[in-house]
Design a protein around this motif. Sequence first.
Motif, PDB file in Angstrom:
ATOM      1  N   HIS A  37       0.867  -1.175   0.000  1.00 29.91           N
ATOM      2  CA  HIS A  37       0.000   0.000   0.000  1.00 29.91           C
ATOM      3  C   HIS A  37       0.903   1.225   0.000  1.00 29.91           C
ATOM      4  N   PHE A  38       0.501   2.241  -0.698  1.00 22.91           N
ATOM      5  CA  PHE A  38       1.417   3.262  -1.177  1.00 22.91           C
ATOM      6  C   PHE A  38       1.931   4.194  -0.079  1.00 22.91           C
ATOM      7  N   SER A  44      -4.747   7.195  -9.756  1.00 15.50           N
ATOM      8  CA  SER A  44      -5.117   5.774  -9.701  1.00 15.50           C
ATOM      9  C   SER A  44      -4.130   5.041  -8.796  1.00 15.50           C
ATOM     10  N   GLY A  45      -4.459   3.806  -8.452  1.00 17.10           N
ATOM     11  CA  GLY A  45      -3.563   3.023  -7.610  1.00 17.10           C
ATOM     12  C   GLY A  45      -2.194   2.842  -8.253  1.00 17.10           C
ATOM     13  N   GLY A  46      -2.186   2.564  -9.567  1.00 14.75           N
ATOM     14  CA  GLY A  46      -0.920   2.388 -10.258  1.00 14.75           C
ATOM     15  C   GLY A  46      -0.096   3.666 -10.276  1.00 14.75           C
ATOM     16  N   GLN A  47      -0.770   4.803 -10.438  1.00 13.42           N
ATOM     17  CA  GLN A  47      -0.063   6.083 -10.417  1.00 13.42           C
ATOM     18  C   GLN A  47       0.498   6.372  -9.022  1.00 13.42           C
ATOM     19  N   GLN A  48      -0.289   6.066  -7.988  1.00 12.43           N
ATOM     20  CA  GLN A  48       0.198   6.269  -6.619  1.00 12.43           C
ATOM     21  C   GLN A  48       1.425   5.402  -6.340  1.00 12.43           C
ATOM     22  N   PRO A  61       4.574  -5.075  -4.688  1.00 16.12           N
ATOM     23  CA  PRO A  61       4.169  -3.717  -5.074  1.00 16.12           C
ATOM     24  C   PRO A  61       2.945  -3.655  -5.972  1.00 16.12           C
ATOM     25  N   THR A  62       2.533  -4.779  -6.559  1.00 16.05           N
ATOM     26  CA  THR A  62       1.379  -4.745  -7.460  1.00 16.05           C
ATOM     27  C   THR A  62       0.157  -5.469  -6.907  1.00 16.05           C
ATOM     28  N   PRO A  86      -5.862  -5.277 -12.051  1.00 13.11           N
ATOM     29  CA  PRO A  86      -4.996  -5.958 -13.027  1.00 13.11           C
ATOM     30  C   PRO A  86      -4.502  -5.066 -14.166  1.00 13.11           C
ATOM     31  N   GLU A  87      -5.363  -4.132 -14.646  1.00 13.07           N
ATOM     32  CA  GLU A  87      -4.944  -3.324 -15.791  1.00 13.07           C
ATOM     33  C   GLU A  87      -3.920  -2.256 -15.413  1.00 13.07           C
ATOM     34  N   LEU A  88      -3.676  -2.056 -14.111  1.00 12.34           N
ATOM     35  CA  LEU A  88      -2.717  -1.045 -13.663  1.00 12.34           C
ATOM     36  C   LEU A  88      -1.348  -1.638 -13.331  1.00 12.34           C
TER      37      LEU A  88
END
Length: 250
Positions: free
Chosen positions: A95-96, A148-152, A173-174, A179-181
């Motif tokens: 978690h970021f 988005s979560g991926g950006q964070q 980390p993922t 899934p698409e992020l």
Amino acid sequence: MVSAEGVRKRFLRHEVLKGITLEVQRSEVMCLLGPSGSGKSTFLRCINHLETIDAGRLSVDGELVGYRESAGKLHELRESEIAGKRAEIGMVFQHFNLFPHMTALENVIEAPIRVQKVDKSEVLQRATELLERVGLADKVGGYPAQLSGGQQQRVAIARALAMKPKLMLFDEPTSALDPELVGDVLDVMRQLAADGMTMIVVTHEMGFAREVGDTLVFMDDGVVVETGSPREVLSAPRHERTKTFLAKVL
């Protein structure tokens, strides 16, 4: 870069690490696999002394982690000394953990200014370059809630890199991402590996481990069960426990 010798860690009566011995060479990417509760994340946290070890020795770049040795005994360092050493090790969590009241840029510059006392103008330039490097040049003024979560997670990677670490630790980390992020975060990690960053990655992304990893370590119940090249371990595991695990996740 990392040397672990017989590392043990216990939480009350539960021994989580039961004598971990392994080495990570400079510029190597080591991927840690294993079921939940096998000790992977705990081992990662011991490397930067977020958890203290109960036995064994753990060193990064030739220096003991969190301790100094005197007359054959280990003595824990002062918190300020530990913080200084920890600053040399970047860590990216599941978690970021971004500061919600700060923009992406402010999140990245905070630690170098406060911990390393680097001049703000120098940090701003580097932070801008890092956000561009992780594909977020247009998000420098965005707050975490707007990302988005991926950006964070990519901001979190840039934040860790802003400290100019010699070693990067990634704890699944993922796993918290849609899934698409996932791909964007893995692309950033691939580039880090290509640039020669030493990395230890706890992951269930088998494709990433096969493609980017130099070494794959399978852990279970606090011990290293099997280690080898990712292609060898994933395609022809030697140990029955590894075979059982991989049969369920591949």
